[in-house]
Scaffold this motif. Sequence first.
Motif, PDB file in Angstrom:
ATOM      1  N   GLN A 109       0.827  -1.203   0.000  1.00 21.11           N
ATOM      2  CA  GLN A 109       0.000   0.000   0.000  1.00 21.11           C
ATOM      3  C   GLN A 109       0.864   1.256   0.000  1.00 21.11           C
ATOM      4  O   GLN A 109       0.547   2.232  -0.670  1.00 21.11           O
ATOM      5  N   THR A 110       1.967   1.216   0.736  1.00 17.68           N
ATOM      6  CA  THR A 110       2.867   2.360   0.779  1.00 17.68           C
ATOM      7  C   THR A 110       3.476   2.617  -0.591  1.00 17.68           C
ATOM      8  O   THR A 110       3.520   3.755  -1.060  1.00 17.68           O
ATOM      9  N   PHE A 111       3.916   1.571  -1.269  1.00 24.35           N
ATOM     10  CA  PHE A 111       4.554   1.751  -2.563  1.00 24.35           C
ATOM     11  C   PHE A 111       3.549   2.072  -3.657  1.00 24.35           C
ATOM     12  O   PHE A 111       3.918   2.617  -4.690  1.00 24.35           O
TER      13      PHE A 111
ATOM     14  N   PRO B 145       3.698   6.754  -5.819  1.00 25.33           N
ATOM     15  CA  PRO B 145       3.487   7.342  -7.157  1.00 25.33           C
ATOM     16  C   PRO B 145       2.271   8.272  -7.213  1.00 25.33           C
ATOM     17  O   PRO B 145       2.291   9.265  -7.935  1.00 25.33           O
ATOM     18  N   ASN B 146       1.254   7.974  -6.444  1.00 21.69           N
ATOM     19  CA  ASN B 146       0.087   8.860  -6.413  1.00 21.69           C
ATOM     20  C   ASN B 146       0.443  10.223  -5.842  1.00 21.69           C
ATOM     21  O   ASN B 146      -0.019  11.252  -6.340  1.00 21.69           O
ATOM     22  N   ILE B 147       1.269  10.243  -4.818  1.00 29.31           N
ATOM     23  CA  ILE B 147       1.702  11.513  -4.228  1.00 29.31           C
ATOM     24  C   ILE B 147       2.554  12.293  -5.223  1.00 29.31           C
ATOM     25  O   ILE B 147       2.366  13.496  -5.415  1.00 29.31           O
ATOM     26  N   VAL B 148       3.469  11.613  -5.893  1.00 29.49           N
ATOM     27  CA  VAL B 148       4.325  12.273  -6.885  1.00 29.49           C
ATOM     28  C   VAL B 148       3.474  12.825  -8.026  1.00 29.49           C
ATOM     29  O   VAL B 148       3.675  13.957  -8.483  1.00 29.49           O
TER      30      VAL B 148
END
Length: 81
Positions: free
Chosen positions: A27-29, A33-36
């Motif tokens: 979930q973290t990984f 990419p969504n945050i970036v």
Amino acid sequence: MTVDGKEMKVEDAELDLEPTSTCMQRQTFVLIPNIVQTFGRFSQMLESMYMATHSSFFAMVGVAEQLGQLAECTGQRFGAV
């Protein structure tokens, strides 16, 4: 260690935590990419807003120059008559 009335060994308890930590890592990984992508889209929005403001400002400056030239031309024509 007792879980739900069942006796478990310490090794079994550690194995039960492994899928949970793997799931959390996944979930973290997926989140990174969504945050970036969010920051990228936000910067595109800021750039678009800057370009629109810049273009509008110079359009208004152009209109002001044209009105100044029109006033000068009109003054010369009516002043010469």
